[in-house]
Design a protein around this motif. Structure first.
Motif, mmCIF file in Angstrom:
data_model
loop_
_atom_site.group_PDB
_atom_site.id
_atom_site.type_symbol
_atom_site.label_atom_id
_atom_site.label_comp_id
_atom_site.label_asym_id
_atom_site.label_seq_id
_atom_site.Cartn_x
_atom_site.Cartn_y
_atom_site.Cartn_z
ATOM 1 N N LEU A 142 -4.045 19.833 -4.534
ATOM 2 C CA LEU A 142 -5.348 20.089 -5.141
ATOM 3 C C LEU A 142 -5.242 21.203 -6.191
ATOM 4 N N THR A 143 -4.362 21.034 -7.139
ATOM 5 C CA THR A 143 -4.183 22.040 -8.186
ATOM 6 C C THR A 143 -4.971 21.694 -9.442
ATOM 7 N N GLY A 144 -5.374 20.463 -9.579
ATOM 8 C CA GLY A 144 -6.078 20.015 -10.766
ATOM 9 C C GLY A 144 -5.142 19.571 -11.870
ATOM 10 N N LYS A 145 -3.828 19.694 -11.644
ATOM 11 C CA LYS A 145 -2.864 19.319 -12.677
ATOM 12 C C LYS A 145 -2.248 17.951 -12.442
ATOM 13 N N GLU A 146 -2.333 17.449 -11.237
ATOM 14 C CA GLU A 146 -1.754 16.142 -10.946
ATOM 15 C C GLU A 146 -2.758 15.274 -10.184
ATOM 16 N N ALA A 147 -2.457 14.008 -10.173
ATOM 17 C CA ALA A 147 -3.368 13.062 -9.528
ATOM 18 C C ALA A 147 -3.269 13.172 -8.007
ATOM 19 N N ILE A 148 -4.366 12.920 -7.368
ATOM 20 C CA ILE A 148 -4.425 12.837 -5.907
ATOM 21 C C ILE A 148 -4.542 11.353 -5.574
ATOM 22 N N ASN A 149 -3.632 10.864 -4.750
ATOM 23 C CA ASN A 149 -3.673 9.461 -4.322
ATOM 24 C C ASN A 149 -4.241 9.382 -2.908
ATOM 25 N N ILE A 150 -5.220 8.529 -2.756
ATOM 26 C CA ILE A 150 -5.833 8.321 -1.444
ATOM 27 C C ILE A 150 -5.645 6.865 -1.077
ATOM 28 N N THR A 151 -5.099 6.640 0.100
ATOM 29 C CA THR A 151 -4.959 5.275 0.608
ATOM 30 C C THR A 151 -5.744 5.184 1.909
ATOM 31 N N GLY A 152 -6.332 4.044 2.125
ATOM 32 C CA GLY A 152 -7.126 3.861 3.329
ATOM 33 C C GLY A 152 -6.902 2.493 3.931
ATOM 34 N N LYS A 153 -7.053 2.426 5.222
ATOM 35 C CA LYS A 153 -6.930 1.165 5.942
ATOM 36 C C LYS A 153 -8.040 1.094 6.981
ATOM 37 N N ALA A 154 -8.655 -0.085 7.092
ATOM 38 C CA ALA A 154 -9.737 -0.279 8.055
ATOM 39 C C ALA A 154 -9.182 -0.728 9.407
ATOM 40 N N TYR A 155 -9.760 -0.199 10.446
ATOM 41 C CA TYR A 155 -9.460 -0.593 11.824
ATOM 42 C C TYR A 155 -10.781 -0.828 12.527
ATOM 43 N N TYR A 156 -10.759 -1.740 13.471
ATOM 44 C CA TYR A 156 -11.940 -2.005 14.289
ATOM 45 C C TYR A 156 -11.531 -1.839 15.739
ATOM 46 N N PHE A 157 -12.108 -0.831 16.396
ATOM 47 C CA PHE A 157 -11.788 -0.515 17.786
ATOM 48 C C PHE A 157 -12.813 -1.180 18.691
ATOM 49 N N TRP A 158 -12.315 -1.978 19.632
ATOM 50 C CA TRP A 158 -13.163 -2.690 20.577
ATOM 51 C C TRP A 158 -13.172 -1.929 21.892
ATOM 52 N N PHE A 159 -14.360 -1.629 22.375
ATOM 53 C CA PHE A 159 -14.521 -0.841 23.588
ATOM 54 C C PHE A 159 -15.212 -1.649 24.680
ATOM 55 N N ARG A 160 -14.788 -1.385 25.882
ATOM 56 C CA ARG A 160 -15.500 -1.808 27.087
ATOM 57 C C ARG A 160 -15.782 -0.512 27.825
ATOM 58 N N GLU A 161 -17.023 -0.080 27.787
ATOM 59 C CA GLU A 161 -17.442 1.242 28.236
ATOM 60 C C GLU A 161 -16.653 2.276 27.427
ATOM 61 N N ASP A 162 -15.914 3.186 28.057
ATOM 62 C CA ASP A 162 -15.174 4.216 27.314
ATOM 63 C C ASP A 162 -13.706 3.866 27.128
ATOM 64 N N THR A 163 -13.320 2.651 27.431
ATOM 65 C CA THR A 163 -11.922 2.240 27.333
ATOM 66 C C THR A 163 -11.705 1.392 26.087
ATOM 67 N N VAL A 218 -13.464 2.057 11.764
ATOM 68 C CA VAL A 218 -12.771 3.299 11.433
ATOM 69 C C VAL A 218 -11.978 3.096 10.141
ATOM 70 N N ILE A 219 -12.036 4.067 9.268
ATOM 71 C CA ILE A 219 -11.181 4.095 8.073
ATOM 72 C C ILE A 219 -10.163 5.222 8.285
ATOM 73 N N TYR A 220 -8.895 4.834 8.234
ATOM 74 C CA TYR A 220 -7.798 5.800 8.330
ATOM 75 C C TYR A 220 -7.318 6.047 6.910
ATOM 76 N N ALA A 221 -7.546 7.235 6.402
ATOM 77 C CA ALA A 221 -7.182 7.551 5.020
ATOM 78 C C ALA A 221 -6.166 8.681 4.990
ATOM 79 N N THR A 222 -5.260 8.587 4.041
ATOM 80 C CA THR A 222 -4.313 9.671 3.787
ATOM 81 C C THR A 222 -4.354 9.987 2.299
ATOM 82 N N ARG A 223 -4.053 11.223 1.989
ATOM 83 C CA ARG A 223 -4.018 11.613 0.582
ATOM 84 C C ARG A 223 -2.687 12.290 0.306
ATOM 85 N N SER A 224 -2.233 12.131 -0.919
ATOM 86 C CA SER A 224 -0.987 12.771 -1.331
ATOM 87 C C SER A 224 -1.235 13.472 -2.654
ATOM 88 N N GLY A 225 -0.489 14.508 -2.878
ATOM 89 C CA GLY A 225 -0.679 15.324 -4.070
ATOM 90 C C GLY A 225 -1.306 16.648 -3.692
#
Length: 128
Positions: free
Chosen positions: A95-116, A86-93
């Motif tokens: 969408l006006t086209g006048k300023e930069a949009i910053n996107i940060t992301g972090k990787a997670y790995y979810f371990w499952f045993r059946e649906d838990t 899973v990549i958890y990403a957030t963006r700031s700024g």
């Protein structure tokens, strides 16, 4: 005492047959828990419950379950589970086209045993 040629040949064949059948035992088959079905909902709920504050700009990129190499069940001999990247990403700024949009992301790995969810790790080679 001298053995008859037929007895000597029979003894050699029996000895060779015995050596040929002495193979090293094969490792036991890996037992794997059934693949998770509702994993996407579980992952969304996890973030909803663990991340404080509003998450308006959150974007989750949830992968497909892959067979994991870690035992999930508390013992080395437990069933193997499934891992979902899973990549958890957030963006700031704005969408006006006048300023930069910053996107940060972090990787997670979810371990499952059946649906838990059995655990969450920052890298896929780390077992929960």
């Amino acid at each position: 005492m001298r053995l008859a040629p037929a007895v000597a040949v029979g003894s050699c064949i029996a000895l060779l047959a015995g050596c040929a059948s002495m193979r090293s035992p094969e490792p036991p088959p890996v037992l794997r828990a059934p693949a998770p079905v509702n994993y996407e909902k579980s992952i969304v709920n996890f973030f909803d419950l663990t991340i404080k504050g509003p998450q308006r700009n959150r974007e989750l990129d949830i992968g497909k379950p892959e067979p994991g190499g870690c035992p999930v069940g508390g013992n080395v001999s437990s069933q193997r589970g499934w891992v979902v990247p899973v990549i958890y990403a957030t963006r700031s700024g704005q969408l006006t086209g006048k300023e930069a949009i910053n996107i940060t992301g972090k990787a997670y790995y979810f371990w499952f045993r059946e649906d838990t969810i059995y655990g969450v790790t920052p890298r896929p080679e780390l077992c929960p």
